[in-house]
Design an enzyme around this catalytic site. Structure first.
Site, PDB file in Angstrom:
ATOM      1  CG  HIS A  67     -56.834   7.889  64.541  1.00  0.00           C
ATOM      2  ND1 HIS A  67     -57.603   8.693  63.721  1.00  0.00           N
ATOM      3  CD2 HIS A  67     -56.134   8.731  65.336  1.00  0.00           C
ATOM      4  CE1 HIS A  67     -57.372   9.952  64.010  1.00  0.00           C
ATOM      5  NE2 HIS A  67     -56.487  10.011  64.981  1.00  0.00           N
ATOM      6  CD  GLU A  70     -57.277   8.411  70.047  1.00  0.00           C
ATOM      7  OE1 GLU A  70     -57.432   9.626  70.322  1.00  0.00           O
ATOM      8  OE2 GLU A  70     -56.403   8.000  69.251  1.00  0.00           O
ATOM      9  CG  HIS A  71     -60.752  10.759  66.949  1.00  0.00           C
ATOM     10  ND1 HIS A  71     -60.810  11.940  66.255  1.00  0.00           N
ATOM     11  CD2 HIS A  71     -59.443  10.526  67.176  1.00  0.00           C
ATOM     12  CE1 HIS A  71     -59.582  12.396  66.049  1.00  0.00           C
ATOM     13  NE2 HIS A  71     -58.736  11.549  66.598  1.00  0.00           N
ATOM     14  CD  GLU A 142     -56.175  13.646  63.238  1.00  0.00           C
ATOM     15  OE1 GLU A 142     -55.335  12.867  63.726  1.00  0.00           O
ATOM     16  OE2 GLU A 142     -57.361  13.710  63.628  1.00  0.00           O
TER      17      GLU A 142
END
Length: 430
Positions: A67, A70-71, A142
């Site tokens: 993740h 991906e960012h 987040e």
């Protein structure tokens, strides 16, 4: 270029595996104005233990690296790639799941430019130590935000019950602790292992010329140099026989309790076509037992045990599969008991009849035909299907071939008391 025609649906898939290993699948839709393009890699949150490219030993990486990566790919040497797409009349997005990471863009003009931009920004990563440090606080916030979300707590809590040791029990974003330990070197090792073209697919659906579009992609890829493909060695504890946590609850700020009943599966080891058929079987079974055409649904609704939040789902991924059923309820214990009773007594269930099966089958066919009007739906199905050996256009023929007797056998085998778990979110005590 391979061409597969689905005459009954008037659909065609053009596909080719390029010399560097990238698989390209093109679905022309000449009666549409827009195009939906996806580039994805077979790499998700559960892939945290593997042998990195160029090494011989397994490494265990912090949860959440997929993740995080991906960012960071959105940050290029020229800035945020989203602005580049916007200037070209395209929208772009991405997501990381337990088993895949996908980058998506849609557009109506500048087709070649947008397709090349999608390939270029993913295949030319830029990581700086400062930007990685800055990202840690963003992702940590987040994660904290998710923890306050009752729906997230319900979903994640059930998964933790069913898989107490499997990495799927950890949220895709990781934990606040694991994120803090991510380094630039870790991101590079994960990228070099999983973002090789040989582990990726490009799907383009919409108003395209297949031959022309494929040539654009080939021209783009031949300008780049990639290392040789390698077999990716992952180590994931599947724990098919590990005991589950039968019941748990948490108290959060909610007005109405939420409950989810889960069933841990054991079908993820099926071969590609068997898996595809099994997923469709489970879809039909759940619709028969809990869909709005069932007597069960009406009874639960009339007894005020469920409301419009009630839902059911079957998740089938690389290394795990499970069923989840539930929603908001004024009496979560009674609802959970009713759901379990239904699952464990399918042979006596009045909704599991040939007549009802015929109705549900027709309904699913109708919904499927309608869904094919969406370019996004078609593209996402290529990502979500259990194998690249089958496609979204195989669904209709397989659905039609599934028999009522087959469904009864699958239901009886899948729903066992030792595989059932309950997770409940209740209102906080004063």
């Amino acid at each position: 270029m391979d061409i597969k025609t689905y005459a009954e649906l008037n659909e065609v898939i053009y596909s080719e595996r390029l010399k560097n290993g990238l698989t390209v699948k093109l679905v022309p839709k000449s009666d549409y104005n827009s195009v939906y393009a996806v580039l994805f890699t077979e790499y998700g949150s559960i892939d945290h233990r593997f042998i990195p490219r160029g090494e011989r030993e397994y490494h265990a990486f912090p949860y959440g690296v997929a993740h995080f990566l991906e960012h960071k790919l959105f940050e290029t040497r020229k800035g945020d790639i989203s602005q580049v797409f916007s200037s070209q009349g395209a929208s772009v997005n991405a997501y990381t799941s337990n088993t895949k990471t996908a980058f998506l863009c849609s557009f109506t003009t500048n087709g070649r430019q947008n397709i090349e931009t999608l390939l270029d920004f993913i295949q030319d990563p830029f990581f700086s130590h400062q930007s990685v440090e800055d990202e840690k606080s963003i992702i940590s916030q987040e994660i904290q935000m998710y923890k306050d979300d009752p729906e997230w707590a319900l979903t994640q809590g059930l998964i933790e019950n069913l898989y107490p040791e499997h990495p799927v029990r950890i949220d895709v974003a990781g934990t606040t602790e694991s994120v803090q330990s991510v380094t630039v070197e870790m991101l590079k090792q994960n990228y070099q292992t999983f973002y090789h073209p040989d582990n990726m697919q490009m799907i383009i659906v919409g108003n395209i010329d297949p031959a022309e579009t494929l040539q654009w992609i080939k021209d783009n890829q031949t300008k780049k140099v990639f290392p040789l493909p390698m077999k990716i060695e992952r180590r994931i504890k599947t724990e098919a026989k590990e005991p589950i946590t039968k019941s748990r609850e948490v108290h959060l700020t909610v007005n109405l309790a939420k409950v989810s009943v889960g069933v841990k599966g054991h079908y993820y080891k099926l071969n590609e076509r068997e898996a595809f058929r099994h997923v469709i079987c489970m879809e039909i079974i759940l619709d028969l037992l809990f869909g709005e055409t069932s007597a069960t649904y009406l009874s639960l609704y009339n007894d005020n045990l469920i409301d419009d939040s009630f839902s059911y789902d079957y998740v089938f991924e690389r290394g795990f599969d499970y069923v989840s059923i539930g929603g908001d309820s004024r009496n979560p214990e009674e609802l959970a008991g009713s759901i379990q009773n239904i699952l464990l007594n399918t042979g006596l269930n009045p909704d599991l009849t040939f007549g009802h099966y015929s109705i549900v089958k027709k309904k699913l066919i109708g919904e499927y035909i309608q869904d094919l009007n969406s370019l996004g739906y078609i593209a996402h199905q290529f990502i979500d299907l259990p194998s690249d050996k089958v496609s979204v256009f195989d669904y209709l023929s397989v659905l039609k071939s599934i028999t009522f007797e087959e469904l009864k056998v699958v239901a009886e085998d899948y729903f066992k008391s030792e595989r059932i778990s309950v997770f409940t979110v209740k209102p906080k005590m004063d």
